[in-house]
Design a protein around this motif. Sequence first.
Motif, short mmCIF file in Angstrom:
data_model
loop_
_atom_site.label_atom_id
_atom_site.label_comp_id
_atom_site.label_asym_id
_atom_site.label_seq_id
_atom_site.Cartn_x
_atom_site.Cartn_y
_atom_site.Cartn_z
N ASP A 1 1.20 -1.29 -0.27
CA ASP A 1 0.24 0.46 -0.17
C ASP A 1 0.92 1.27 0.01
OD1 ASP A 1 0.79 -0.82 2.90
OD2 ASP A 1 -0.03 1.05 3.26
N ARG A 2 2.44 1.06 -0.02
CA ARG A 2 2.61 2.48 0.35
C ARG A 2 4.09 2.36 -0.89
NH1 ARG A 2 3.24 4.17 5.67
NH2 ARG A 2 4.65 5.79 4.78
N ARG A 3 4.29 3.71 -1.57
CA ARG A 3 5.27 3.58 -2.15
C ARG A 3 6.89 3.31 -1.98
NH1 ARG A 3 2.02 7.73 -3.50
NH2 ARG A 3 3.82 9.35 -2.91
N VAL A 4 7.74 2.66 -2.26
CA VAL A 4 8.64 2.61 -1.49
C VAL A 4 9.84 3.24 -2.35
CG1 VAL A 4 10.95 1.14 -1.03
CG2 VAL A 4 8.60 0.61 -0.06
N ALA A 5 11.30 3.72 -2.22
CA ALA A 5 12.29 4.56 -3.01
C ALA A 5 13.58 3.61 -2.11
CB ALA A 5 12.36 6.02 -2.98
N VAL A 6 14.28 3.17 -3.08
CA VAL A 6 16.02 3.61 -3.10
C VAL A 6 16.48 4.24 -3.00
CG1 VAL A 6 17.12 1.77 -2.68
CG2 VAL A 6 15.49 0.25 -2.39
N ILE A 7 17.16 4.71 -2.72
CA ILE A 7 18.37 5.95 -3.04
C ILE A 7 19.59 5.43 -3.19
CG2 ILE A 7 19.16 8.74 -3.46
CD1 ILE A 7 16.11 9.13 -2.71
N THR A 8 20.50 5.30 -4.17
CA THR A 8 21.94 4.80 -3.31
C THR A 8 23.14 5.48 -4.51
OG1 THR A 8 23.38 2.84 -2.96
CG2 THR A 8 21.56 2.14 -4.01
N GLY A 9 24.42 4.88 -4.66
CA GLY A 9 24.93 4.79 -5.45
C GLY A 9 25.72 3.94 -6.49
N ASP A 10 26.45 3.87 -6.80
CA ASP A 10 26.89 3.07 -7.83
C ASP A 10 27.32 2.05 -6.89
OD1 ASP A 10 28.85 5.42 -7.87
OD2 ASP A 10 30.40 4.47 -9.41
N GLY A 11 28.50 2.36 -5.86
CA GLY A 11 28.95 1.26 -5.18
C GLY A 11 28.33 0.50 -4.79
N GLU A 12 28.03 0.79 -4.77
CA GLU A 12 26.26 -0.08 -3.73
C GLU A 12 25.67 -1.26 -4.44
OE1 GLU A 12 22.82 -0.44 -0.01
OE2 GLU A 12 24.53 1.14 0.06
N MET A 13 24.99 -0.43 -5.60
CA MET A 13 24.75 -1.21 -5.87
C MET A 13 24.93 -1.97 -6.61
SD MET A 13 21.21 -1.15 -7.32
CE MET A 13 21.74 -2.76 -6.71
N LEU A 14 26.54 -1.80 -7.51
CA LEU A 14 27.33 -2.73 -7.79
C LEU A 14 27.96 -4.43 -6.86
CD1 LEU A 14 30.15 -0.73 -9.53
CD2 LEU A 14 28.54 -2.26 -10.50
N MET A 15 27.54 -3.80 -5.55
CA MET A 15 27.67 -4.63 -4.59
C MET A 15 27.06 -5.44 -4.07
SD MET A 15 29.59 -3.63 -0.23
CE MET A 15 30.82 -5.18 -0.77
N GLY A 16 25.31 -5.51 -4.15
CA GLY A 16 24.24 -5.73 -4.35
C GLY A 16 23.84 -5.53 -5.67
N LEU A 17 24.36 -6.65 -6.47
CA LEU A 17 23.93 -7.48 -7.67
C LEU A 17 22.98 -7.98 -7.58
CD1 LEU A 17 26.74 -6.23 -10.78
CD2 LEU A 17 24.53 -5.05 -10.36
N GLY A 18 23.27 -9.10 -7.30
CA GLY A 18 21.54 -10.02 -6.77
C GLY A 18 20.77 -9.48 -6.63
N ALA A 19 20.77 -8.30 -5.67
CA ALA A 19 19.46 -7.52 -5.48
C ALA A 19 18.42 -7.58 -6.95
CB ALA A 19 19.64 -6.30 -4.98
N LEU A 20 19.21 -6.85 -7.63
CA LEU A 20 18.26 -6.81 -8.83
C LEU A 20 17.50 -7.49 -9.43
CD1 LEU A 20 20.88 -4.28 -10.97
CD2 LEU A 20 18.70 -3.83 -9.98
#
Length: 174
Positions: free
Chosen positions: A70-89
């Motif tokens: 029922d709520r919108r969720v926004a993740v705001i992060t940087g490229d370094g963190e996203m690269l570390m968590g690619l499996g999340a995608l």
Amino acid sequence: MTAQPLITLDRRDGTARLLEHRGNTLVVSGLGSPTFDVYAAGDSPLNFYLWGAMGGAAMIGLGLALARPDRRVAVITGDGEMLMGLGALATIGSKRPSNLAVIVFDNGVYGETGMQPSHTQNGVDLIRVAGACGIATCLDVRDDRALGDLGARLKNLRGTLFARVLISADEPPR
């Protein structure tokens, strides 16, 4: 492969613009500069700041989106963190929550540890990775107009969204 030239969108101002009309959107901010910038845009009980959890922002955002459809969720992060968590995608692309946006401010460097080049400078295209994981809406934000469009999409989020916001690497963490 040569790196794409980065533009000069201001990271902190861009974050503030995205959150300007957030309403009741829950925001998960990644380690370092994204957390500082989300806080600078206005502290809120709807913000979940990550400290010492590099690579976890997208998965925490996914958990919130699934728990609170029922709520919108926004993740705001940087490229370094996203690269570390690619499996999340891959997991996000598999689950496809209609209320989740993952926004990556990409400056091509690991800013918190001394501005070493990140893999996005060497050809890793986060937009193509997100698309290959099944996220249908993947945006490349390179100017003020596109940043405004992203902010409007967040207000009326209908479907999983991934956005890379290209920023200059000359802005150190603050």
